[in-house]
Design an enzyme around this catalytic site. Structure first.
Site: not given
Length: 441
Positions: A26, A30, A103, A178, A180, A206, A322, A353, A422
């Site tokens: 993460s 960024r 993603g 999300s 993100q 999040s 997560d 999930r 990943k």
């Protein structure tokens, strides 16, 4: 193409050792986008070896790729390459940008390419084309970006023409989607001619990931304000700076799970600190309920199992989704009928999930029951005295969340074991270093 499955077993139930984790995916993703946005003013240390980060690096820094024996860029060697001379030039990048299953890269690059010269097609794996991106595209379009859907509305691939002429400096976005999407807009904000006023509608899911993005922008010299549900970032240049990426707390969570299911456990994870930007550092608080203590000293964290009665019944993953798979599997293995909330985003991850957990937990006789976005374990039918084969659904976290079950099952197999690349490429080797036996099947 799937990789071979593996058989996992553990002869001893007392786990000890030192585990050197890769840099946070993460934070790395960024930081790499910031480095690209800043034309090299921001430099990065301890870049993650996660496949998603390697993919992003290869797109943003094609000249910095150092090939390993597997033919993949070696992110361990990019630190010296990350400078102004090697800053990314979109004119040198291919028109078709394929991020595969990454993603974070899809979301971050969507905003990034709206600010670059030229036209690109941003695409990914078959699963990536099933993951919605319409909310982010709508927000960017409202600002003035030129983005079209190349196949199906609201889903990748995207046709992006940049740079765009900014029409508005204000946009609203839902907080329960999300994070993100929000981080993608925030990372691009300093380069927007009119800056950005971002209005977050409703509760923010999040939140630690948004806080991480803003904290890292601050490290890069970017000034911002956050007043209630409004974040403002004016147009401004990045400052010359160095960002040192902390080891990955998401990866650390699997070691907390291992400690929880072992008879005894003493582990040292170097580089982690108690005041992390990463929301998944909340694993220390969650696993304290399972008798796992965290002592920060000597430049890392010592984790140790102390036998404790598990009493907490409700776990909220709104700020750290997560971690959900990992904790749910541990509860299932211990026969703890816990309740879980904050799982709204799990259905649009690498796989659905929730469904994946329900199918795989059923193999040990445990049910995960959904009712009005609340999930409860039913462990009365739990059966561990059997051989189990776990499917991974192209999801790295499914493999690593279920791996600790080897401590309590007679025999265990995990399909497509290389899916862990990943985010944690050395996961299986690290397991072997503390006594797990890994055999390809």
């Amino acid at each position: 193409m799937s990789s071979p499955g593996i058989k996992i077993s553990v002869a001893k139930k007392k786990i000890s050792g030192t585990i050197h984790l890769t840099g946070s995916k993460s934070e790395s993703n960024r930081a790499l986008v910031m480095q690209a946005m800043s034309n090299g003013a921001v430099q990065v240390k301890n870049v993650s070896e996660a496949a998603d980060t390697v993919t992003l690096l290869g797109i943003l820094q094609p000249d910095a790729e150092q090939k390993t024996g597997t033919g993949k860029p070696d992110s361990r060697r990019v630190e010296s390459e990350m400078n102004a001379q090697n800053s990314p030039l979109i004119a040198h990048s291919p028109k078709l940008i394929d991020i595969g299953p990454a993603g974070t890269a899809m979301r971050f690059l969507t905003a990034y390419y709206t600010l670059q010269d030229g036209e690109v097609i941003l695409t990914g794996s078959a699963r990536m084309k099933q993951r919605p991106i319409g909310i982010l595209v709508d927000a960017l379009r409202e600002l003035g970006a030129e983005i079209e859907y190349a196949e199906i509305d609201s889903y990748p691939p995207l046709k992006i023409q940049g740079p765009f002429n900014q029409k508005s400096d204000q946009v609203s976005i839902q907080g329960n989607i999300s994070s993100q999407y929000i981080s993608s807009l925030l990372l691009a904000a300093p380069l927007l001619e009119k800056g950005l006023k971002l209005i977050i509608e409703g509760d923010l899911t999040s939140k630690p990931y948004v806080e991480m993005t803003l904290a890292m922008l601050s490290q890069g010299g970017i000034k911002y304000t956050w007043d209630e549900n409004i974040i403002r970032i004016p147009n401004q240049p990045f400052a010359k700076s160095v960002i040192s990426v902390e080891p990955d707390w998401s990866a650390a969570s699997y070691w907390y799970a291992i400690a929880a299911l072992a008879e005894e456990a003493e582990l040292f994870l170097p580089g982690l600190n108690a005041y992390s930007l990463q929301g998944d550092s909340k694993i220390t608080e969650i696993m304290a309920n399972f008798g796992i203590t965290s002592q920060f000293k000597d430049g890392g964290v010592f984790i140790k199992k102390e036998h404790k009665k598990l009493e907490r019944k409700i776990f909220d993953f709104k700020e750290c989704p997560d971690l959900a798979q990992t904790v749910i599997v541990v509860c299932a293995a211990l026969g703890h009928d816990a309740t879980f909330t904050g799982l709204e985003t799990l259905k649009i991850k690498e796989t659905d999930r929730i469904n994946a957990l329900q199918v795989e937990l059923a193999k040990i006789g445990v049910k995960l029951i959904e009712k009005n976005q609340t999930y409860k374990l039913e462990c009365s039918g739990k059966e561990l005295n059997k051989a189990v084969s776990i499917s991974t659904y192209d999801d790295h976290r499914m493999a690593m969340a279920f791996a600790p079950l080897a401590l309590v099952l007679n025999e265990m197999k995990i399909e497509d074991h290389l899916v862990v690349e990943k985010s944690y490429p050395h996961f299986w080797k690290d397991l072997e270093s503390v006594g797990f036996e890994i055999e390809k099947v």
